[in-house]
Design a protein around this motif. Structure first.
Motif, PDB file in Angstrom:
ATOM      1  N   LEU A  14       0.709  -1.211  -0.261  1.00  0.00           N
ATOM      2  CA  LEU A  14       0.021  -0.005   0.146  1.00  0.00           C
ATOM      3  C   LEU A  14       0.701   1.913  -0.115  1.00  0.00           C
ATOM      4  CD1 LEU A  14      -2.824   0.950   0.162  1.00  0.00           C
ATOM      5  CD2 LEU A  14      -2.863   1.590   2.046  1.00  0.00           C
ATOM      6  N   ILE A  15       1.961   0.935   1.029  1.00  0.00           N
ATOM      7  CA  ILE A  15       2.510   2.275   0.959  1.00  0.00           C
ATOM      8  C   ILE A  15       3.738   3.258  -0.510  1.00  0.00           C
ATOM      9  CG2 ILE A  15       4.998   3.320   1.273  1.00  0.00           C
ATOM     10  CD1 ILE A  15       3.925   2.107   4.538  1.00  0.00           C
ATOM     11  N   SER A  16       4.094   1.273  -1.160  1.00  0.00           N
ATOM     12  CA  SER A  16       4.712   1.316  -2.822  1.00  0.00           C
ATOM     13  C   SER A  16       3.338   2.257  -3.846  1.00  0.00           C
ATOM     14  CB  SER A  16       5.090   0.121  -3.315  1.00  0.00           C
ATOM     15  OG  SER A  16       5.411   0.172  -4.511  1.00  0.00           O
ATOM     16  N   LEU A  17       1.997   1.763  -3.387  1.00  0.00           N
ATOM     17  CA  LEU A  17       1.234   2.509  -4.143  1.00  0.00           C
ATOM     18  C   LEU A  17       1.177   4.054  -4.293  1.00  0.00           C
ATOM     19  CD1 LEU A  17      -1.549  -0.126  -3.990  1.00  0.00           C
ATOM     20  CD2 LEU A  17      -0.289   0.156  -6.248  1.00  0.00           C
ATOM     21  N   ASP A  18       1.018   3.784  -2.883  1.00  0.00           N
ATOM     22  CA  ASP A  18       1.286   5.293  -2.481  1.00  0.00           C
ATOM     23  C   ASP A  18       2.101   6.130  -3.299  1.00  0.00           C
ATOM     24  OD1 ASP A  18      -1.445   5.415  -0.816  1.00  0.00           O
ATOM     25  OD2 ASP A  18      -0.712   5.335   1.073  1.00  0.00           O
ATOM     26  N   ILE A  19       3.305   5.699  -2.934  1.00  0.00           N
ATOM     27  CA  ILE A  19       4.403   6.464  -3.683  1.00  0.00           C
ATOM     28  C   ILE A  19       4.238   6.660  -5.288  1.00  0.00           C
ATOM     29  CG2 ILE A  19       7.199   7.103  -4.051  1.00  0.00           C
ATOM     30  CD1 ILE A  19       6.839   4.766  -0.670  1.00  0.00           C
ATOM     31  N   ASP A  20       3.687   5.522  -5.840  1.00  0.00           N
ATOM     32  CA  ASP A  20       3.666   5.959  -6.759  1.00  0.00           C
ATOM     33  C   ASP A  20       2.479   6.815  -7.321  1.00  0.00           C
ATOM     34  OD1 ASP A  20       5.405   3.735  -7.221  1.00  0.00           O
ATOM     35  OD2 ASP A  20       3.673   2.388  -7.769  1.00  0.00           O
ATOM     36  N   ALA A  21       1.556   6.861  -6.458  1.00  0.00           N
ATOM     37  CA  ALA A  21       1.152   8.096  -6.892  1.00  0.00           C
ATOM     38  C   ALA A  21       1.127   9.163  -6.594  1.00  0.00           C
ATOM     39  CB  ALA A  21      -0.630   7.105  -5.956  1.00  0.00           C
ATOM     40  N   LEU A  22       2.418   9.189  -6.381  1.00  0.00           N
ATOM     41  CA  LEU A  22       2.232  11.082  -5.028  1.00  0.00           C
ATOM     42  C   LEU A  22       3.480  11.006  -6.228  1.00  0.00           C
ATOM     43  CD1 LEU A  22       3.825  13.279  -3.643  1.00  0.00           C
ATOM     44  CD2 LEU A  22       5.499  11.871  -3.143  1.00  0.00           C
ATOM     45  N   ASN A  23       4.670  10.261  -7.114  1.00  0.00           N
ATOM     46  CA  ASN A  23       5.342  10.682  -8.189  1.00  0.00           C
ATOM     47  C   ASN A  23       4.259  10.452  -9.967  1.00  0.00           C
ATOM     48  OD1 ASN A  23       7.370   9.787  -6.792  1.00  0.00           O
ATOM     49  ND2 ASN A  23       7.430   7.978  -7.159  1.00  0.00           N
ATOM     50  N   GLY A  24       3.451   9.903  -9.224  1.00  0.00           N
ATOM     51  CA  GLY A  24       2.203   9.689 -10.459  1.00  0.00           C
ATOM     52  C   GLY A  24       1.572  11.449 -10.720  1.00  0.00           C
ATOM     53  N   LEU A  25       1.539  12.667  -9.463  1.00  0.00           N
ATOM     54  CA  LEU A  25       1.330  13.858  -9.420  1.00  0.00           C
ATOM     55  C   LEU A  25       2.016  14.204  -9.740  1.00  0.00           C
ATOM     56  CD1 LEU A  25      -0.741  15.114  -7.768  1.00  0.00           C
ATOM     57  CD2 LEU A  25       0.722  15.668  -6.400  1.00  0.00           C
ATOM     58  N   GLY A  26       3.031  14.100 -10.165  1.00  0.00           N
ATOM     59  CA  GLY A  26       3.794  15.310 -11.193  1.00  0.00           C
ATOM     60  C   GLY A  26       3.594  15.415 -12.253  1.00  0.00           C
ATOM     61  N   ALA A  27       3.102  14.326 -13.173  1.00  0.00           N
ATOM     62  CA  ALA A  27       2.857  14.099 -14.163  1.00  0.00           C
ATOM     63  C   ALA A  27       1.778  15.433 -14.585  1.00  0.00           C
ATOM     64  CB  ALA A  27       2.542  13.030 -14.580  1.00  0.00           C
ATOM     65  N   ILE A  28       0.963  15.557 -13.334  1.00  0.00           N
ATOM     66  CA  ILE A  28       0.152  16.432 -13.537  1.00  0.00           C
ATOM     67  C   ILE A  28       0.481  17.916 -13.486  1.00  0.00           C
ATOM     68  CG2 ILE A  28      -2.509  17.228 -13.190  1.00  0.00           C
ATOM     69  CD1 ILE A  28      -2.932  14.163 -11.802  1.00  0.00           C
ATOM     70  N   PRO A  29      -0.111  18.946 -14.449  1.00  0.00           N
ATOM     71  CA  PRO A  29       1.065  19.916 -14.002  1.00  0.00           C
ATOM     72  C   PRO A  29      -0.203  20.935 -13.838  1.00  0.00           C
ATOM     73  CG  PRO A  29       0.888  20.105 -16.399  1.00  0.00           C
ATOM     74  CD  PRO A  29       0.451  18.327 -15.855  1.00  0.00           C
ATOM     75  N   ILE A  30      -1.214  20.752 -13.897  1.00  0.00           N
ATOM     76  CA  ILE A  30      -2.250  21.595 -13.215  1.00  0.00           C
ATOM     77  C   ILE A  30      -2.850  20.934 -12.325  1.00  0.00           C
ATOM     78  CG2 ILE A  30      -2.330  23.054 -15.682  1.00  0.00           C
ATOM     79  CD1 ILE A  30      -5.135  21.176 -16.112  1.00  0.00           C
ATOM     80  N   TYR A  31      -2.414  20.510 -11.245  1.00  0.00           N
ATOM     81  CA  TYR A  31      -3.644  20.015 -10.602  1.00  0.00           C
ATOM     82  C   TYR A  31      -3.328  21.078  -9.143  1.00  0.00           C
ATOM     83  CZ  TYR A  31      -3.712  17.704  -5.712  1.00  0.00           C
ATOM     84  OH  TYR A  31      -3.769  16.738  -4.365  1.00  0.00           O
ATOM     85  N   THR A  32      -4.662  22.049  -9.001  1.00  0.00           N
ATOM     86  CA  THR A  32      -4.702  22.120  -6.934  1.00  0.00           C
ATOM     87  C   THR A  32      -6.360  21.952  -6.410  1.00  0.00           C
ATOM     88  OG1 THR A  32      -6.312  23.365  -8.922  1.00  0.00           O
ATOM     89  CG2 THR A  32      -4.052  24.846  -8.774  1.00  0.00           C
ATOM     90  N   THR A  33      -5.615  22.192  -4.948  1.00  0.00           N
ATOM     91  CA  THR A  33      -6.875  21.892  -4.547  1.00  0.00           C
ATOM     92  C   THR A  33      -7.029  23.024  -3.761  1.00  0.00           C
ATOM     93  OG1 THR A  33      -7.320  19.959  -2.721  1.00  0.00           O
ATOM     94  CG2 THR A  33      -5.759  20.898  -3.406  1.00  0.00           C
ATOM     95  N   THR A  34      -8.205  22.531  -2.670  1.00  0.00           N
ATOM     96  CA  THR A  34      -8.060  23.722  -1.747  1.00  0.00           C
ATOM     97  C   THR A  34      -7.423  23.062  -0.118  1.00  0.00           C
ATOM     98  OG1 THR A  34     -10.333  23.517  -1.381  1.00  0.00           O
ATOM     99  CG2 THR A  34      -9.620  25.397  -2.905  1.00  0.00           C
ATOM    100  N   ARG A  35      -7.372  21.751  -0.618  1.00  0.00           N
ATOM    101  CA  ARG A  35      -7.367  20.985   0.761  1.00  0.00           C
ATOM    102  C   ARG A  35      -5.834  21.148   1.465  1.00  0.00           C
ATOM    103  NH1 ARG A  35     -10.303  15.704   1.105  1.00  0.00           N
ATOM    104  NH2 ARG A  35      -9.022  15.218   3.155  1.00  0.00           N
ATOM    105  N   ALA A  36      -5.521  21.522   2.527  1.00  0.00           N
ATOM    106  CA  ALA A  36      -4.294  22.235   2.860  1.00  0.00           C
ATOM    107  C   ALA A  36      -3.102  20.949   2.646  1.00  0.00           C
ATOM    108  CB  ALA A  36      -4.374  22.356   3.964  1.00  0.00           C
ATOM    109  N   GLU A  37      -4.122  19.270   3.428  1.00  0.00           N
ATOM    110  CA  GLU A  37      -2.915  18.503   3.527  1.00  0.00           C
ATOM    111  C   GLU A  37      -3.437  17.795   1.678  1.00  0.00           C
ATOM    112  OE1 GLU A  37      -7.244  17.139   4.186  1.00  0.00           O
ATOM    113  OE2 GLU A  37      -6.060  18.607   4.867  1.00  0.00           O
ATOM    114  N   ALA A  38      -3.370  17.994   0.978  1.00  0.00           N
ATOM    115  CA  ALA A  38      -3.723  16.807  -0.096  1.00  0.00           C
ATOM    116  C   ALA A  38      -2.844  18.627  -1.207  1.00  0.00           C
ATOM    117  CB  ALA A  38      -4.976  16.753  -0.981  1.00  0.00           C
TER     118      ALA A  38
END
Length: 122
Positions: A14-38
């Protein structure tokens, strides 16, 4: 959503999947959120904190194992020293002495002699 039990460890998969998701977030240049923890910064900070704590845990486990090994070795050294002392007492004072009994050895005269079993005739 079910309440989370934070007392149990997450599986490495599960931690490995979370790390993969974090690394995949780098491929989304327009990612924005109002949640401070996200936010991307908060995610990176949480990831770095996890890595730091895991390293600290690994170091402490290694120190624990080293301490346990040292304690085990000290216990064996003490035990062997006591056995040597008992041999010296037995050699110096004899197997049937009060001194041998004082260090925990059984007096030779206190041992029961073997009893022959009587043959049972059929």
């Amino acid at each position: 959503m079910f309440p989370q039990n934070t007392n149990r460890r997450l599986s490495p998969q599960l931690i490995s999947l979370d790390i993969d998701a974090l690394n995949g977030l780098g491929a989304i240049p327009i990612y924005t959120t109002t949640r401070a923890e996200a936010t991307a910064e908060a995610l990176q900070a949480a990831y770095q904190a996890m890595i730091t704590q895991q390293q600290a845990e690994t170091e402490k486990q290694a120190m624990y194992r080293a301490s346990a090994d040292a304690a085990r070795l000290a216990e064996w050294n003490f035990h062997n020293a006591v056995l040597a002392m008992k041999e010296v007492v037995r050699g110096q004072f004899g197997s049937d002495s009060d001194q041998a009994q004082a260090v925990g050895l059984k007096k030779k005269s206190d041992r029961k002699r073997p009893i022959r079993s009587k043959a049972v005739s059929a």
